[in-house]
Write an enzyme that holds these catalytic residues in place. Sequence first.
Site, PDB file in Angstrom:
ATOM      1  N   LYS A  59       1.205  -1.174  -0.182  1.00 28.96           N
ATOM      2  CA  LYS A  59       0.238   0.196  -0.452  1.00 28.96           C
ATOM      3  C   LYS A  59       0.913   1.237  -0.235  1.00 28.96           C
ATOM      4  CE  LYS A  59      -4.303  -2.184   2.268  1.00 28.96           C
ATOM      5  NZ  LYS A  59      -4.260  -2.692   3.296  1.00 28.96           N
ATOM      6  N   GLN A 103      -5.280  -1.548   9.387  1.00 30.30           N
ATOM      7  CA  GLN A 103      -4.123  -2.778   8.996  1.00 30.30           C
ATOM      8  C   GLN A 103      -5.090  -3.918  10.247  1.00 30.30           C
ATOM      9  OE1 GLN A 103      -3.775  -3.480   5.896  1.00 30.30           O
ATOM     10  NE2 GLN A 103      -4.345  -5.564   6.195  1.00 30.30           N
ATOM     11  N   ASP A 126     -11.327   2.315   3.809  1.00 34.16           N
ATOM     12  CA  ASP A 126     -11.721   0.997   4.312  1.00 34.16           C
ATOM     13  C   ASP A 126     -13.349   0.974   4.149  1.00 34.16           C
ATOM     14  OD1 ASP A 126     -10.268  -0.567   4.320  1.00 34.16           O
ATOM     15  OD2 ASP A 126      -9.492  -0.704   6.429  1.00 34.16           O
TER      16      ASP A 126
END
Length: 330
Positions: A59, A103, A126
């Site tokens: 990422k 994460q 997200d």
Amino acid sequence: MVVKMKRTARILNGIEIAAQIKAEVAEEAKALAASGITPGLAVVLVGHVAASEIYVRSKVKTCAELGLWSEMLTPPESITTEELLELIAGLNARDEVDGILIQLPLPAHVDTRRLLEAVSPEKDVDGFHPINVGRLQSSASHGIEAGKALAPCTPAGIIEILRRSGIAVAGQHAVVLGRSEIVGKPAAMMLLNASATVTVCHSKTVDIGRYTRDADILVAAIGRPGFVTVEMVKPGATLIDVGINRVTDAAEVARFFPGDAARAAQFAQRGSTLVGDIHPAAFELAGAYTPVPGGVGALTIAMLMKNTVTAAKARRGAAARDSEVAAAKA
Ligand code: NAP
């Protein structure tokens, strides 16, 4: 017995589609940079989980490639929920941070739900915050396509694959296998928003084949290698395979990929290979399908980048416009 004819299915290449999206994101980032805004992503990685470290590195690298800045915060495994909440509050308060990604999975002692809900909805790249889940429920499909909503990356990637491949969704019967918060449920909602007729199946569904055999679009997201067999598929259907399952048993590999020398060589070299939730033999009956790997999985990071730019535009673009207006009025 029904004999199903083998057909030549079209491969929906996630790597190519991801490259298109990344190129568009890079263009948008360049345009924002011209007005002094560099979209920024903060990634919080708690402890040392090998797979998570690989995802996060990827990422961070993609941010740099596309002209976004990123920051990685790596608190130790022992960090408490309260300390993490403070860390998130700090990121929420920083203007240059457009996106915050926690994460997952987090260590068992951390309250994941509380943390996800602590992320500012405007920075929730997200799409897991209840506000964004709610927005997804009430938005029409064009809202997602126009990049206005922060939707979860994997299902948003599915919609991009269908749209960019010219696969009709409106009026089609879409069957989604799996009802997780991060894939199945949002995928079903996005397909509904795009005017499909949607059926959702899960572990308590009786006779799943009854539904899958009627699916024009079948999305499999259950984490069971090769679960969808050829008998469960309607000839000509679009098969979207979200499953990523690592298979380490040679007999299983031979069962999934009989006569596939390339897979056998890969398995011999690495000791494992990836299989989706759809049995590869079923792809032969499809009209189109996403391969594993190189299908849906390839889109997830591209969609994260897109969400980060969307968040920057929504929050800072508006702020920049407001200050321009204020300056013009002064
Ligand atoms: P998850 O949270 O474990 O959810 C699995 C879902 O599948 C649940 O809704 C479960 O039903 C259902 N299910 C499990 N076994 C089933 C069965 N035998 N028949 C019918 N339904 C069954 O998994 P997830 O996070 O959604 O991930 C699903 C798959 O997608 C995994 O292989 C994962 O690795 C992959 N994935 C890929 C990406 C990507 O491409 N970037 C991202 C995320 C996930 P219940 O609700 O009834 O328990």
